[in-house]
Design an enzyme around this catalytic site. Structure first.
Site, mmCIF file in Angstrom:
data_model
loop_
_atom_site.group_PDB
_atom_site.id
_atom_site.type_symbol
_atom_site.label_atom_id
_atom_site.label_comp_id
_atom_site.label_asym_id
_atom_site.label_seq_id
_atom_site.Cartn_x
_atom_site.Cartn_y
_atom_site.Cartn_z
ATOM 1 N N PHE A 1 0.929 -1.216 0.023
ATOM 2 C CA PHE A 1 -0.198 -0.096 0.099
ATOM 3 C C PHE A 1 0.944 1.176 -0.173
ATOM 4 O O PHE A 1 1.615 1.512 -1.010
ATOM 5 C CB PHE A 1 -1.113 -0.068 1.166
ATOM 6 C CG PHE A 1 -2.048 -1.310 0.942
ATOM 7 C CD1 PHE A 1 -2.966 -1.182 0.149
ATOM 8 C CD2 PHE A 1 -1.588 -2.444 1.875
ATOM 9 C CE1 PHE A 1 -3.725 -2.389 -0.079
ATOM 10 C CE2 PHE A 1 -2.531 -3.348 1.556
ATOM 11 C CZ PHE A 1 -3.604 -3.504 0.741
ATOM 12 N N SER A 2 0.581 2.286 0.929
ATOM 13 C CA SER A 2 1.437 3.463 0.778
ATOM 14 C C SER A 2 2.777 3.376 1.258
ATOM 15 O O SER A 2 3.619 4.228 0.993
ATOM 16 C CB SER A 2 0.707 4.693 1.635
ATOM 17 O OG SER A 2 -0.658 5.072 1.012
ATOM 18 N N THR A 3 3.075 2.333 1.723
ATOM 19 C CA THR A 3 4.629 2.135 1.822
ATOM 20 C C THR A 3 5.167 2.281 0.459
ATOM 21 O O THR A 3 6.631 2.648 0.545
ATOM 22 C CB THR A 3 5.071 0.957 2.578
ATOM 23 O OG1 THR A 3 4.286 0.992 3.807
ATOM 24 C CG2 THR A 3 6.499 0.581 2.896
ATOM 25 N N TYR B 1 -3.424 14.614 2.473
ATOM 26 C CA TYR B 1 -2.665 13.184 1.807
ATOM 27 C C TYR B 1 -3.239 12.918 0.574
ATOM 28 O O TYR B 1 -4.605 12.512 0.372
ATOM 29 C CB TYR B 1 -3.094 11.913 2.931
ATOM 30 C CG TYR B 1 -2.369 11.108 2.695
ATOM 31 C CD1 TYR B 1 -0.852 11.051 2.504
ATOM 32 C CD2 TYR B 1 -2.969 9.583 2.717
ATOM 33 C CE1 TYR B 1 -0.325 9.923 2.414
ATOM 34 C CE2 TYR B 1 -2.097 8.454 2.488
ATOM 35 C CZ TYR B 1 -0.928 8.673 2.377
ATOM 36 O OH TYR B 1 0.098 7.282 2.425
ATOM 37 N N LYS C 1 4.786 4.358 -1.470
ATOM 38 C CA LYS C 1 5.168 5.973 -1.974
ATOM 39 C C LYS C 1 6.817 6.429 -1.583
ATOM 40 O O LYS C 1 7.429 7.123 -2.144
ATOM 41 C CB LYS C 1 4.416 7.027 -1.072
ATOM 42 C CG LYS C 1 2.815 7.048 -1.386
ATOM 43 C CD LYS C 1 2.148 8.128 -0.536
ATOM 44 C CE LYS C 1 0.651 8.087 -0.891
ATOM 45 N NZ LYS C 1 -0.180 6.978 -0.540
#
Length: 421
Positions: A82-84, A172, A86
């Site tokens: 997921f957003s890891t 965000y 980014k």
């Protein structure tokens, strides 16, 4: 008890012999915390890795990559983080900066002329990467088929009007940040590569990383862990864990919070990232899939100078230095809590302490509990990822226990527990 809640509370007993890997001498407390995650914190399957000063010192994995079929998590299991993602994608932007392709204080439109629509003419690269551009939600409805055509996505991004005056607030950019980063890479790369391809060729290949932004067909799907996710409505049962304002915003389809996660709607549910058609997309903010040790290796390289990637000292100093917050304060319009962002990363702040006390660290947490970051003060690259999604925006108890064991117990640095203020 509601059916959905019973489903989420899937109880899986993991035998000790399903926990593998190794740690260097002195790092035993991290292994102890990893084992306790399975016996005390409901872990189903997970991996944790740490590089320090260029050396792998922790490499752990265990449990089941599918808790229902009891298929074991192997050494080479891949998992969606997921957003890891980014932070991994942020290395592509850092490399572009080191090569002189982008300047953080130049307008995005200098590299992407079509971006200069609807009040975005002066938005800088720095503002965009710090979630300050007001572009968290995309108004044009998109489908999964649309997302596979980056020209269609680029047109939707270019026509978007900011939700606030860029630079004054931040919120965000949960999904959209990756699309904007990806189009920026396409525009500045002399080869016109997508961010996923650029990452694969310029970062993953030199470092030997098994990590994909858009899973290619050559990857055996049996290697990929099944995400045990949750339905959005289940967040109502966890408003003591998730911020109340975020939960209510997420469940209100008209709010900027909901619209930031749900275009297309399939992206708003963690379990849908198991779908092959979603895994195959390039979502540089959301669907990176790979070995957690690959994330730790990449961050470990950044934490120790980035020589293997060709990162310039000026780029690393830009990542290390304090963030430039929006003029109207730290209240996040989307997450409904205070946050701090810089150049595609989260920086430490009182409610999210990570790394040593000098606050040089940079990284990103992901939905469900994953986290990856670099800490130049200690030379550490850290990564943790799991397949049972939890309900914390950050500081999931499983991840926090590992980080506390590393920084507080092993390295003797500050506690990683948040400041309650």
């Amino acid at each position: 008890m509601p059916k959905l809640y019973r489903r989420l509370m899937l109880k899986v007993d993991v035998p000790p012999d399903l926990i593998g890997g190794d740690v260097d001498e002195g790092y035993g407390p991290v292994a102890d915390a990893f084992r306790r995650n399975f016996t005390e914190r409901g872990e189903i399957g997970a991996a944790c890795a740490v590089y320090q000063n260029g050396k792998k010192v922790v490499d752990l994995w265990g449990g089941y990559r599918d808790g229902r079929t009891r298929t074991p998590w192997e050494e080479d299991t891949l998992v969606t983080v997921f957003s890891t993602t980014k932070g991994v994608s942020g290395l592509a932007l850092a490399l572009a900066h080191s090569r002189g392709w982008i300047d953080h204080d130049s307008p995005v439109a200098a590299y992407w002329p079509e971006f200069a629509q609807a009040g975005k003419e002066t938005v800088t690269v720095r503002q965009l990467l710090a979630h300050q551009a007001g572009l968290a939600a995309i108004d044009r409805p998109l489908t999964v088929t649309d997302l596979a055509d980056l020209d269609v996505v680029a047109a939707a991004l270019a026509e978007q009007r900011p939700a606030w005056t860029p630079g004054t607030r931040h919120g965000y950019h949960a999904i959209s940040l990756g699309w904007y980063e990806g189009e920026l890479i396409r525009r500045v790369d002399p080869q016109g590569r997508t961010l996923g391809r650029f990452f694969a060729e310029e970062i993953a290949a030199p470092l030997g990383l098994q990590f994909h932004i858009g899973v290619p067909s050559s990857v055996d799907p049996a290697r990929i862990a099944t995400v045990h996710g949750f339905k959005p409505a289940e967040m109502l049962l966890h408003m003591g864990t998730m911020p109340r304002g975020f939960v209510l915003g997420f469940l209100n389809p008209r709010s900027v919070t909901a619209r930031s996660f749900a275009n297309p709607k399939v992206l708003s549910q963690t379990g849908n990232y198991n779908l092959p058609e979603v895994r195959a997309l390039e979502l540089p903010a959301a669907n990176g899939t790979g070995e957690p040790r690959a994330i730790a290796r990449a961050y470990g390289e950044a934490a120790t100078g980035g020589a293997a990637l060709g990162l310039r000292p000026a780029t690393l100093q830009a990542l290390i230095r304090p963030a430039e917050p929006p003029t109207e304060g730290l209240a996040d319009v989307v997450l409904r809590v205070d946050t701090i962002f810089s150049l595609g990363y989260v920086k430490p702040f009182p409610r999210l302490r990570f790394g040593a006390s000098g606050n040089q660290a940079f990284g990103t947490p992901g939905a469900g509990g994953s986290f990856g970051f670099a800490d130049p003060e200690t030379g550490v690259g850290f990564a943790y990822a799991m397949n049972r999604a939890g309900f914390h925006l950050w500081d999931d108890p499983r991840e926090l226990a590992l980080r506390e064991a590393l920084f507080r117990t092993v390295l003797g640095e500050r506690t990683q527990h948040p400041d309650p203020r």
